[in-house]
Design a protein around this motif. Sequence first.
Motif, PDB file in Angstrom:
ATOM      1  N   ILE A   1       1.370 -15.260  18.857  1.00  0.00           N
ATOM      2  CA  ILE A   1       0.640 -15.874  17.758  1.00  0.00           C
ATOM      3  C   ILE A   1      -0.824 -16.017  18.150  1.00  0.00           C
ATOM      4  O   ILE A   1      -1.145 -16.344  19.293  1.00  0.00           O
ATOM      5  CB  ILE A   1       1.238 -17.251  17.377  1.00  0.00           C
ATOM      6  CG1 ILE A   1       0.520 -17.805  16.142  1.00  0.00           C
ATOM      7  CG2 ILE A   1       1.196 -18.224  18.550  1.00  0.00           C
ATOM      8  CD1 ILE A   1       1.219 -18.967  15.506  1.00  0.00           C
ATOM      9  N   LYS A   2      -1.716 -15.746  17.208  1.00  0.00           N
ATOM     10  CA  LYS A   2      -3.147 -15.846  17.467  1.00  0.00           C
ATOM     11  C   LYS A   2      -3.698 -17.031  16.682  1.00  0.00           C
ATOM     12  O   LYS A   2      -3.785 -16.991  15.466  1.00  0.00           O
ATOM     13  CB  LYS A   2      -3.868 -14.562  17.061  1.00  0.00           C
ATOM     14  CG  LYS A   2      -5.354 -14.560  17.434  1.00  0.00           C
ATOM     15  CD  LYS A   2      -5.991 -13.215  17.127  1.00  0.00           C
ATOM     16  CE  LYS A   2      -7.452 -13.193  17.537  1.00  0.00           C
ATOM     17  NZ  LYS A   2      -8.091 -11.881  17.288  1.00  0.00           N
ATOM     18  N   PRO A   3      -4.092 -18.110  17.373  1.00  0.00           N
ATOM     19  CA  PRO A   3      -4.655 -19.266  16.683  1.00  0.00           C
ATOM     20  C   PRO A   3      -6.115 -19.027  16.324  1.00  0.00           C
ATOM     21  O   PRO A   3      -6.749 -18.078  16.820  1.00  0.00           O
ATOM     22  CB  PRO A   3      -4.520 -20.379  17.722  1.00  0.00           C
ATOM     23  CG  PRO A   3      -4.664 -19.646  19.025  1.00  0.00           C
ATOM     24  CD  PRO A   3      -4.003 -18.300  18.820  1.00  0.00           C
ATOM     25  N   ASP A   4      -6.647 -19.901  15.494  1.00  0.00           N
ATOM     26  CA  ASP A   4      -8.087 -19.847  15.226  1.00  0.00           C
ATOM     27  C   ASP A   4      -8.864 -20.326  16.444  1.00  0.00           C
ATOM     28  O   ASP A   4      -9.879 -19.745  16.815  1.00  0.00           O
ATOM     29  CB  ASP A   4      -8.422 -20.696  13.998  1.00  0.00           C
ATOM     30  CG  ASP A   4      -7.761 -20.160  12.746  1.00  0.00           C
ATOM     31  OD1 ASP A   4      -7.945 -18.968  12.437  1.00  0.00           O
ATOM     32  OD2 ASP A   4      -7.038 -20.930  12.080  1.00  0.00           O
ATOM     33  N   PHE A   5      -8.375 -21.415  17.064  1.00  0.00           N
ATOM     34  CA  PHE A   5      -8.942 -21.921  18.306  1.00  0.00           C
ATOM     35  C   PHE A   5      -7.811 -22.263  19.259  1.00  0.00           C
ATOM     36  O   PHE A   5      -6.725 -22.660  18.835  1.00  0.00           O
ATOM     37  CB  PHE A   5      -9.766 -23.199  18.072  1.00  0.00           C
ATOM     38  CG  PHE A   5     -10.836 -23.074  17.044  1.00  0.00           C
ATOM     39  CD1 PHE A   5     -11.834 -22.121  17.154  1.00  0.00           C
ATOM     40  CD2 PHE A   5     -10.863 -23.928  15.950  1.00  0.00           C
ATOM     41  CE1 PHE A   5     -12.828 -22.011  16.194  1.00  0.00           C
ATOM     42  CE2 PHE A   5     -11.846 -23.823  14.987  1.00  0.00           C
ATOM     43  CZ  PHE A   5     -12.828 -22.862  15.104  1.00  0.00           C
ATOM     44  N   SER A   6      -8.080 -22.155  20.548  1.00  0.00           N
ATOM     45  CA  SER A   6      -7.140 -22.662  21.538  1.00  0.00           C
ATOM     46  C   SER A   6      -7.925 -23.312  22.666  1.00  0.00           C
ATOM     47  O   SER A   6      -9.061 -22.934  22.957  1.00  0.00           O
ATOM     48  CB  SER A   6      -6.229 -21.550  22.071  1.00  0.00           C
ATOM     49  OG  SER A   6      -6.973 -20.452  22.546  1.00  0.00           O
ATOM     50  N   CYS A   7      -7.299 -24.300  23.285  1.00  0.00           N
ATOM     51  CA  CYS A   7      -7.961 -25.109  24.293  1.00  0.00           C
ATOM     52  C   CYS A   7      -7.168 -25.037  25.592  1.00  0.00           C
ATOM     53  O   CYS A   7      -5.953 -25.251  25.599  1.00  0.00           O
ATOM     54  CB  CYS A   7      -8.063 -26.557  23.817  1.00  0.00           C
ATOM     55  SG  CYS A   7      -8.867 -26.735  22.192  1.00  0.00           S
ATOM     56  N   PHE A   8      -7.862 -24.747  26.677  1.00  0.00           N
ATOM     57  CA  PHE A   8      -7.235 -24.594  27.986  1.00  0.00           C
ATOM     58  C   PHE A   8      -7.896 -25.532  28.985  1.00  0.00           C
ATOM     59  O   PHE A   8      -9.024 -25.972  28.807  1.00  0.00           O
ATOM     60  CB  PHE A   8      -7.361 -23.151  28.489  1.00  0.00           C
ATOM     61  CG  PHE A   8      -6.542 -22.157  27.717  1.00  0.00           C
ATOM     62  CD1 PHE A   8      -5.327 -21.713  28.206  1.00  0.00           C
ATOM     63  CD2 PHE A   8      -6.987 -21.674  26.493  1.00  0.00           C
ATOM     64  CE1 PHE A   8      -4.569 -20.785  27.494  1.00  0.00           C
ATOM     65  CE2 PHE A   8      -6.229 -20.757  25.775  1.00  0.00           C
ATOM     66  CZ  PHE A   8      -5.022 -20.314  26.279  1.00  0.00           C
ATOM     67  N   GLY A   9      -7.185 -25.813  30.070  1.00  0.00           N
ATOM     68  CA  GLY A   9      -7.717 -26.656  31.129  1.00  0.00           C
ATOM     69  C   GLY A   9      -6.665 -26.806  32.198  1.00  0.00           C
ATOM     70  O   GLY A   9      -5.964 -25.857  32.534  1.00  0.00           O
TER      71      GLY A   9
END
Length: 456
Positions: free
Chosen positions: A252-260
């Motif tokens: 799935i391709k989100p509009d935004f994704s957040c990593f850390g």
Amino acid sequence: MTEFINNFEESNRLRGLAHHAIPGGAHTYAKGDDQYPVLSPGFIAKGFGSHVWDVDGNEYIEYGMGNRAVGLGHAYARVLEAATRQLQLGCNFTRPADIEVECAETFLETIPGAEMVKFCKDGSDATSGAVRLARAVTGRDIIARCGDHPFFSTDDWFIGDTEMNAGIPDAVQKLTVNFQYDNLESVRVLFNRFPGKIAALILEPSRGDDPKNNFLHEVRDLCHRNGALFILDEMITGFRWHNGGAQQLYDIKPDFSCFGKALGNGFSISALAGKREYMKLGGLEQTGSPRVFLLSTTHGAETHALAASIATMRIYQDEPVIEHLYHQGEALRAGIDQVVARHGLDEYFQVTGRSCCLTYATLDQNRTQSQAFRTLFLQETIKRGVLMPSLVVSYTHSDEDVARTVEAVDGALGVYKQALENGVGKYLVGRPSQVVFRRFNRQSAAERTLELADNA
């Protein structure tokens, strides 16, 4: 595993100093004294691989790994070497460093669904940047967040929707609404209740189980049909579920994704990634729309953290890190499940979550979640040389670590069983731990006594 006597003299000395100088005595609520038993290490002096040593010299096999920020293991040589080399060149300049480009390119190679990325220091910066950008793109104010997922940000848009919302204006609190994971109808209800007002939905791809009935794709499509954006918080899943994030695992391709978290193996770095058409609104080249103050942090691109991140991502690409996390997690689950069954505690202690990211549930005589029994379990595993607020493994957790942990759990559950029969208050030293998100700090003495009596 033989039980040993922990000496916490130095930890106890430092506790008083810490609480005098630091609100809460720590800089992360999840690391606070209220999350652990009275008989526990207060301060860690060093870590190597899967082991840590406290300030009193006690050694522990550690699970939790810096709140899941250390995926490879503490002081992992290849990461330290990369960060050290970069530090010798300086870490922060007036103009961008060339390593910023290298790190961005490495990240975009690692996370195929991302088209642009901006680095920052912690997960809150990344998720709040995504929220701000979504509001700018849509011209809407309301954010819908998954109520089943415990934490998204320290910023007002999220904290205002928790029990610890003191200091958050009412107007801000009303701009965040909730839906349930794997419950598409709860999402539909929100769009019907707030037509044309929801800017974005934010959720973790998974807390353990895979999404059911194509949930993530259905939610994304529902967002887009209603003019909202779809944000995935991959702080935990990003470097555990799959090298390319849960978004690649679930296609799935989100509009935004957040990593850390594990992105830098403990070094402070996080990332907001997304589609170019939206991310460029925080850039210098877009025209015809207002500029978005996306992310601008003095320390967001410290070069040693970027070097650590590049090394970390390349290790994940070159070595079977993810496979090891799954394998050791499965071994840990199997061993503990056998111990639980042998003690007849299947209804009172349960290992939960995905093998690469396990946790556990502690239940009382009424088979309800119990902080008192959780605290007792932590107390007893600490006595046996294991520090396990969760069951999160790293690349350096060995077969011996797993075997010793299962042995420690065996001993701890023997005490746990006695506490179920005779009352937890007879075995727990001091007060139970508490949940982070609570409106007031302490229960009254009467309430604490009642809780212990209820579990007796």
